[in-house]
Scaffold this motif. Sequence first.
Motif, PDB file in Angstrom:
ATOM      1  N   SER A  10      37.391  52.590  41.984  1.00 13.40           N
ATOM      2  CA  SER A  10      36.601  51.640  42.772  1.00 13.40           C
ATOM      3  C   SER A  10      35.318  52.271  43.282  1.00 13.40           C
ATOM      4  CB  SER A  10      37.394  51.112  43.963  1.00 13.40           C
ATOM      5  OG  SER A  10      36.563  50.245  44.726  1.00 13.40           O
ATOM      6  N   ARG A  12      33.330  50.029  44.984  1.00 13.80           N
ATOM      7  CA  ARG A  12      32.941  48.797  45.681  1.00 13.80           C
ATOM      8  C   ARG A  12      32.446  49.063  47.094  1.00 13.80           C
ATOM      9  NH1 ARG A  12      35.585  44.615  48.566  1.00 13.80           N
ATOM     10  NH2 ARG A  12      37.551  45.741  48.529  1.00 13.80           N
ATOM     11  N   PRO A  17      35.821  41.122  49.941  1.00 22.43           N
ATOM     12  CA  PRO A  17      37.166  41.152  50.500  1.00 22.43           C
ATOM     13  C   PRO A  17      37.500  42.501  51.146  1.00 22.43           C
ATOM     14  CG  PRO A  17      37.249  41.334  48.087  1.00 22.43           C
ATOM     15  CD  PRO A  17      35.817  41.173  48.453  1.00 22.43           C
ATOM     16  N   ARG A  21      37.305  49.380  49.321  1.00 23.54           N
ATOM     17  CA  ARG A  21      37.767  50.559  48.580  1.00 23.54           C
ATOM     18  C   ARG A  21      39.222  50.909  48.928  1.00 23.54           C
ATOM     19  NH1 ARG A  21      34.919  55.083  45.966  1.00 23.54           N
ATOM     20  NH2 ARG A  21      34.787  56.176  47.926  1.00 23.54           N
ATOM     21  N   LEU A  22      40.036  49.898  48.785  1.00 26.72           N
ATOM     22  CA  LEU A  22      41.476  50.072  48.974  1.00 26.72           C
ATOM     23  C   LEU A  22      41.991  51.201  48.067  1.00 26.72           C
ATOM     24  CD1 LEU A  22      44.131  48.934  50.124  1.00 26.72           C
ATOM     25  CD2 LEU A  22      44.048  47.153  48.369  1.00 26.72           C
ATOM     26  N   GLY A  23      41.310  51.383  46.964  1.00 23.68           N
ATOM     27  CA  GLY A  23      41.746  52.376  45.977  1.00 23.68           C
ATOM     28  C   GLY A  23      41.712  53.815  46.462  1.00 23.68           C
ATOM     29  N   PRO A  88      41.853  49.180  40.436  1.00 25.15           N
ATOM     30  CA  PRO A  88      42.132  47.860  41.005  1.00 25.15           C
ATOM     31  C   PRO A  88      42.144  46.843  39.869  1.00 25.15           C
ATOM     32  CG  PRO A  88      39.814  48.325  41.244  1.00 25.15           C
ATOM     33  CD  PRO A  88      40.426  49.536  40.584  1.00 25.15           C
ATOM     34  N   GLU A  89      42.515  45.629  40.206  1.00 21.00           N
ATOM     35  CA  GLU A  89      42.416  44.535  39.225  1.00 21.00           C
ATOM     36  C   GLU A  89      41.247  43.663  39.641  1.00 21.00           C
ATOM     37  OE1 GLU A  89      45.972  42.601  37.621  1.00 21.00           O
ATOM     38  OE2 GLU A  89      45.246  40.776  38.543  1.00 21.00           O
ATOM     39  N   TYR A  90      40.248  43.575  38.768  1.00 18.72           N
ATOM     40  CA  TYR A  90      39.130  42.669  38.998  1.00 18.72           C
ATOM     41  C   TYR A  90      39.186  41.622  37.889  1.00 18.72           C
ATOM     42  CZ  TYR A  90      36.689  45.905  42.258  1.00 18.72           C
ATOM     43  OH  TYR A  90      36.321  46.713  43.317  1.00 18.72           O
ATOM     44  N   ASN A  91      39.355  40.370  38.267  1.00 22.31           N
ATOM     45  CA  ASN A  91      39.417  39.291  37.283  1.00 22.31           C
ATOM     46  C   ASN A  91      40.390  39.601  36.148  1.00 22.31           C
ATOM     47  OD1 ASN A  91      37.534  37.624  38.656  1.00 22.31           O
ATOM     48  ND2 ASN A  91      35.906  38.992  37.957  1.00 22.31           N
ATOM     49  N   HIS A  92      41.566  40.040  36.536  1.00 21.02           N
ATOM     50  CA  HIS A  92      42.670  40.337  35.609  1.00 21.02           C
ATOM     51  C   HIS A  92      42.325  41.448  34.618  1.00 21.02           C
ATOM     52  CE1 HIS A  92      44.925  36.271  36.289  1.00 21.02           C
ATOM     53  NE2 HIS A  92      44.457  36.801  37.405  1.00 21.02           N
ATOM     54  N   TYR A 120      46.631  48.696  41.495  1.00 22.74           N
ATOM     55  CA  TYR A 120      46.944  48.182  42.836  1.00 22.74           C
ATOM     56  C   TYR A 120      46.141  46.919  43.068  1.00 22.74           C
ATOM     57  CZ  TYR A 120      42.353  50.059  43.861  1.00 22.74           C
ATOM     58  OH  TYR A 120      41.010  50.309  43.820  1.00 22.74           O
ATOM     59  N   SER A 121      46.546  46.176  44.079  1.00 21.50           N
ATOM     60  CA  SER A 121      45.738  45.039  44.521  1.00 21.50           C
ATOM     61  C   SER A 121      46.053  44.747  45.978  1.00 21.50           C
ATOM     62  CB  SER A 121      46.008  43.793  43.658  1.00 21.50           C
ATOM     63  OG  SER A 121      47.320  43.337  43.885  1.00 21.50           O
ATOM     64  N   ALA A 122      45.184  43.952  46.571  1.00 24.13           N
ATOM     65  CA  ALA A 122      45.433  43.534  47.949  1.00 24.13           C
ATOM     66  C   ALA A 122      46.458  42.405  47.958  1.00 24.13           C
ATOM     67  CB  ALA A 122      44.125  43.075  48.584  1.00 24.13           C
TER      68      ALA A 122
HETATM   69  C1  LIG Z   1      35.301  41.005  41.828  1.00 25.33           C
HETATM   70  C2  LIG Z   1      36.728  41.017  42.301  1.00 25.33           C
HETATM   71  C3  LIG Z   1      37.710  40.486  41.487  1.00 25.33           C
HETATM   72  C4  LIG Z   1      39.044  40.522  41.899  1.00 25.33           C
HETATM   73  N1  LIG Z   1      40.006  40.066  41.035  1.00 25.33           N
HETATM   74  C5  LIG Z   1      41.301  40.206  41.366  1.00 25.33           C
HETATM   75  C6  LIG Z   1      42.321  39.873  40.407  1.00 25.33           C
HETATM   76  O1  LIG Z   1      42.065  39.460  39.301  1.00 25.33           O
HETATM   77  N2  LIG Z   1      43.613  40.058  40.776  1.00 25.33           N
HETATM   78  C7  LIG Z   1      43.960  40.556  42.007  1.00 25.33           C
HETATM   79  O2  LIG Z   1      45.148  40.707  42.276  1.00 25.33           O
HETATM   80  N3  LIG Z   1      43.014  40.888  42.933  1.00 25.33           N
HETATM   81  C8  LIG Z   1      41.706  40.734  42.629  1.00 25.33           C
HETATM   82  N4  LIG Z   1      40.734  41.088  43.532  1.00 25.33           N
HETATM   83  C9  LIG Z   1      41.144  41.567  44.872  1.00 25.33           C
HETATM   84  C10 LIG Z   1      41.387  43.062  44.863  1.00 25.33           C
HETATM   85  O3  LIG Z   1      42.737  43.335  44.566  1.00 25.33           O
HETATM   86  C11 LIG Z   1      41.063  43.679  46.213  1.00 25.33           C
HETATM   87  O4  LIG Z   1      39.762  43.274  46.635  1.00 25.33           O
HETATM   88  C12 LIG Z   1      41.131  45.201  46.191  1.00 25.33           C
HETATM   89  O5  LIG Z   1      40.903  45.655  47.504  1.00 25.33           O
HETATM   90  C13 LIG Z   1      40.111  45.800  45.223  1.00 25.33           C
HETATM   91  O6  LIG Z   1      40.181  47.203  45.214  1.00 25.33           O
HETATM   92  P1  LIG Z   1      39.034  48.106  45.903  1.00 25.33           P
HETATM   93  O7  LIG Z   1      38.961  47.681  47.358  1.00 25.33           O
HETATM   94  O8  LIG Z   1      39.539  49.511  45.764  1.00 25.33           O
HETATM   95  O9  LIG Z   1      37.742  47.864  45.189  1.00 25.33           O
HETATM   96  C14 LIG Z   1      39.391  41.055  43.173  1.00 25.33           C
HETATM   97  C15 LIG Z   1      38.383  41.585  43.969  1.00 25.33           C
HETATM   98  C16 LIG Z   1      37.070  41.577  43.553  1.00 25.33           C
HETATM   99  C17 LIG Z   1      36.014  42.198  44.430  1.00 25.33           C
END
Ligand SMILES: Cc1cc2nc3c(=O)[nH]c(=O)nc-3n(C[C@H](O)[C@H](O)[C@H](O)COP(=O)(O)O)c2cc1C
Length: 218
Positions: A10, A12, A17, A21-23, A88-92, A120-122
């Motif tokens: 990450s 970010r 959200p 940087r939860l990562g 992280p998962e961004y848009n699957h 991981y994810s939130a």
């Molecule tokens: C652009 C974007 C796309 C995301 N897509 C998903 C997703 O597809 N699935 C999911 O479970 N969470 C999704 N999230 C939520 C993330 O799990 C959450 O924001 C997480 O904190 C991201 O990791 P980071 O903070 O280390 O960047 C998305 C977040 C962002 C910013």
Amino acid sequence: MLNLLVFLGSARDSAPPRPVRLGLRVARQFELQLIDKGHSVELIDPLSIDLPASFKPHFAYAKGAAPAALGLLAEKIEAADGYVMVSPEYNHSMSPALAHLLNHFGSSLFSYKPSAIVTYSAGQWGGARAAIGMRTFLSELGCLPVSAMIHIPKAQEVLAESGDFGADTDAQSWQAYFGRAIAQLEWWAAAARAQREDVGLPAAAQAFRRDPSQRNAP
Ligand SMILES: Cc1cc2nc3c(=O)[nH]c(=O)nc-3n(C[C@H](O)[C@H](O)[C@H](O)COP(=O)(O)O)c2cc1C
């Protein structure tokens, strides 16, 4: 003792959200776990690597002419016995920051070593959908992912910012869950290192000299 790199996926800098940087805490957890097991570990944070704005892979520069940050990371990747890829998962899909960083380096630096996929994810899915694509990506890089994958849903509840388990977390169960993938990574990393030292790499593994078509079917 193994030489391992933990890549954080990450870069970010946005809220929402939250948390941002939860990562970082996920990567720290694996850094702590692996140090605890006596390994030499470095956390690779994309924010601390000064990538040029335009994309030019490390292997496209003349020998020794790559920017210092790229040259240094290339040396670390080559010297490592294995990798933990935290995304992280961004848009699957897997993290674009991680894919972008890894795309700077050729498979010759990663090959014949294992990797472990940690997503991981939130929310509730823990990045499982991103992990599927990561298998393909990492296999192509040559650092074959071990079969056990780690997915951490609601990572903000599981881990504190320090990387330690949260106060309300069943740390023992999480540790057991993490342990399966880590044990596989250690086994394969030690085995691959022994084989690299004993017999080296196969001649067919040499980097292509001109372009990828040299690896095409006849
Ligand atoms: C652009 C974007 C796309 C995301 N897509 C998903 C997703 O597809 N699935 C999911 O479970 N969470 C999704 N999230 C939520 C993330 O799990 C959450 O924001 C997480 O904190 C991201 O990791 P980071 O903070 O280390 O960047 C998305 C977040 C962002 C910013």
